[in-house]
Write a protein that holds these residues in place. Structure first.
Motif: not given
Length: 692
Positions: A605-607, A611-617, A632-634, A645-650
């Protein structure tokens, strides 16, 4: 052919020898000497004489006479070089025979005899039942006499051939229940496990992965858990646990050990651990002067500290210590790997071993941080299920500074959490105390929110009122737990904790209430939609819990925090609710296999998130309301590559303040082989037993 004359002579000689040994056994004094040598020997002449009770000069000749008799029949031997007396194998055989004759004569006499729990056989004495009732059960003397009389009548009526202390206790408890004295019965209950359960444990010993220690832990914790639920907890709290309103994790060690401890390892090592008279088999290390000294101390501290918490130890200050003692990063990396491997035998009080996590602060000493991460990566490669984890504090740095190495660690099953605060691997924020770098979390209590929703008749106000009512007795029980642990720690049960944190004096203990199944409760059971109105209800529920916690904490004088993190009670909650409300009702309320824990974000989902996405807010606002932390589990797919993995955690590091990457890594359950390409069969041992 055997010469009859010689044969008769041998028999006659043997018969005479036996008669001489029996004559030796005829003296209580000589039997006492054998008993003393068997339990305390080897002994000098004067030591043996004193212990045998021959203390005056007048009795010296008598003692010498008895000792000569034993020496002549080879029941006792003298080591001439050491001038000490020992019991021989023949002496041990004679002593054993004397015991058997004594016990059998007691049984054959026709009297009633009891096999006691302290390994002896004694004549039945009803006065001992009265004493036990008064001393252990606090019964009035008159009632104790009345109960004992009835028990004694039953014993003689049944004429049991094998009377034991446990059987008498069963009869006493039965009579107490018949007379309506349940409270007294609970105090006198004998705690333990049925014979069948013990046999089952031994039958299934191949499922015990912690050796004999695992058997001891399991059986011992069963007894302490029974004691907790029967006598230690208030009845309403015990009933709430048993019915499924709340879940108490690890009841067997509830009153013995804290769950999570935050230490500053730099202070521990530089000040030295004061074990006093405990763990006498553990080396007392001198002042740390070299990297070798540091790594030896590190291994010892990890091993010792993990014995004093059931969940997790978080150690701060590793980077600063390494900066002081490491001459180059290559040497540090090699020796830290060895130290982690040596220490990776943490105590296993629960299904999962106690996790030891090192908190690594980014932004300074990048070369040292890199060496520590590389050492951890090599440790993870060698360890099927790591018992050491990393907490990456990126409040003064960037995730991208270490993302490549961390991604490689995650891909092979390493345990890592990113946080901008002092947080445990489970996502719980540390309680900060003045003048203390150490603190404790007592967090083994989880509230089943779907259960409260099922019983609230879709009334949100009533739902929050039930939550508040349930929290108050639960927190009172947690406060009692804190007192019990503090008292036992002060008396030496947890020596590292007692001597090196001073947490009791500095009030750095946090009582944690964990909430699970919030979204299922609000959206699927109370019937709200997953929109602004529904999310506002979620925030109101959280605020209610926090307000009750803070108010109750002030009343009790404790720090109380509310969290949303993982719990080992979710499967139990789902099962109990299914039994009570129907499995279909529970299945309809579930979004996943079990009730939700914290917030789950899929890496795929990360792509699409910002910051304004419903899940993140929603996650950030929830974390802001909670005063104890949000997990919060990724979650990554099993076949996720290091670059993914690198791209998602950054990106996650830019969106949330704390998150834990997780990826299933297949392991051979037969030999421990670990590889991300492991699928249906282990290439090492060919076993099909593959676990994640």
């Amino acid at each position: 052919m055997i010469d009859p004359k010689k044969s008769g002579g041998i028999l006659q000689s043997t018969s005479k020898r036996v008669r001489m040994i029996f004559s030796v056994m005829a003296s209580p004094n000589r039997i006492d000497i054998l008993r003393i040598l068997n339990s305390k020997g080897p002994l000098t002449y004067s030591e043996l004489k004193s212990l045998a009770g021959f203390k005056s000069k007048k009795e010296s000749g008598k003692f010498a006479y008895h000792l000569r008799k034993l020496l002549r029949q080879s029941l006792v031997a003298l080591n001439k070089s050491e001038r000490r007396y020992t019991i021989t194998n023949l002496g041990k055989l004679v002593l054993s025979l004397a015991r058997q004759i004594e016990e059998r004569s007691i049984i054959e006499s026709g009297k009633m005899y009891v096999r006691t729990s302290h390994e002896s056989i004694e004549e039945f004495n009803s006065h001992k039942i009265i004493q036990s009732l008064v001393r252990e059960g606090s019964l009035p003397l008159e009632l104790a006499q009345k109960i004992t009389e009835e028990v004694e009548n039953r014993i003689y009526k049944y004429q049991t051939t094998y009377l034991t202390g446990s059987l008498i206790r069963e009869m006493v408890n039965s009579v107490l229940l018949e007379h309506g004295h349940e409270e007294y019965r609970n105090k006198l209950a004998r705690l333990g496990m049925p014979v069948f359960d013990i046999q089952e444990m031994l039958t299934n010993v191949d499922n015990i992965d912690n050796g004999a220690q695992g058997l001891f832990f399991k059986s011992g914790q069963t007894i302490f858990a029974e004691s907790l639920l029967l006598n230690a907890l208030p009845k309403d709290v015990a009933d709430s646990h048993l019915s499924g309103d709340i879940h108490i994790s690890n009841p067997g060690i509830w009153s013995l050990l804290p769950d999570t401890i935050f230490f500053n390892i730099k202070e521990l090592i530089e000040d030295g651990i004061d074990l006093k008279g405990k763990f006498l088999g553990v080396s007392r290390l001198a002042t740390i002067k070299t990297l070798d000294n540091l790594m030896s101390s590190l291994s010892m501290i990890v091993s010792l500290a993990s014995k004093e918490a059931s969940r997790e130890i978080i150690m701060d200050g590793l980077v600063q210590l390494c900066a002081k003692h490491a001459k180059n990063v290559t040497e540090l990396e090699e020796k830290l790997v060895a130290a982690l491997v040596t220490s990776s035998t943490s105590s296993k009080y629960t299904k999962e071993p106690t996790l030891v996590s090192f908190r690594i602060e980014l932004g300074a000493e990048p070369k040292l941080v890199g060496a520590i991460l590389n050492a951890y990566k090599n440790y993870v490669k060698m360890t099927p299920v790591p018992q050491v984890g990393l907490i990456i504090d990126y409040s003064a740095g960037k995730v991208s500074d270490v993302s490549q190495t961390i991604s490689e660690i995650i891909s092979i099953g390493g345990k890592v959490l990113f946080s901008k605060d002092e947080t445990s691997y489970s996502g719980i924020t540390r309680i900060k105390a003045k003048n203390s770098t150490s603190s404790i979390n007592l967090q083994s209590l989880t509230i089943n929110l779907p259960r409260l929703a099922f019983e609230s008749n879709k009334d949100e106000t009533y739902f929050r009122a039930r939550l508040a009512l349930l929290m108050k007795p639960a927190l009172a029980a947690m406060s009692l737990r804190k007192k019990d642990i503090s008292d036992l720690t002060r008396r030496g049960l947890n020596p590292v904790l007692a001597a090196n944190t001073q947490y009791m004096q500095r009030s750095s203990v946090g009582l944690v209430v964990n909430l699970v199944g919030l979204k299922e409760a609000v959206f699927n059971i109370l019937g709200y939609s997953d929109d602004k109105e529904g999310r506002d209800i979620i925030y109101k529920v959280l605020q209610t819990a926090v307000d009750v916690a803070e108010k109750k904490g002030k009343e009790m004088g404790d720090s109380v925090i509310v969290t949303m993190t993982e719990s080992d009670g979710i499967a139990r909650f789902s099962s109990l609710d299914g039994d009570k409300y129907g499995k279909m009702s529970v299945l309809k309320s579930l979004d996943t296999e079990f009730y939700s824990q914290g917030v789950l974000v899929l890496a795929s989902e990360m792509d699409s998130l910002n910051a304004k996405s419903e899940k993140i807010a929603d996650a950030n606002k929830t974390a802001k309301i909670l005063n104890g932390g949000l997990l919060v589990q990724l979650r990554f797919e099993r076949d996720s590559k290091v670059e993914e993995i690198k791209k998602a955690i950054e990106k996650a590091g830019d969106l949330v303040g704390s998150f834990r990457p997780s990826k299933d890594v297949p392991i051979c359950g037969n030999c421990g082989f670990k590889d991300e390409k492991l699928f249906e069969k282990c290439p090492s041992c060919k076993s099909p037993y593959i676990i994640s």
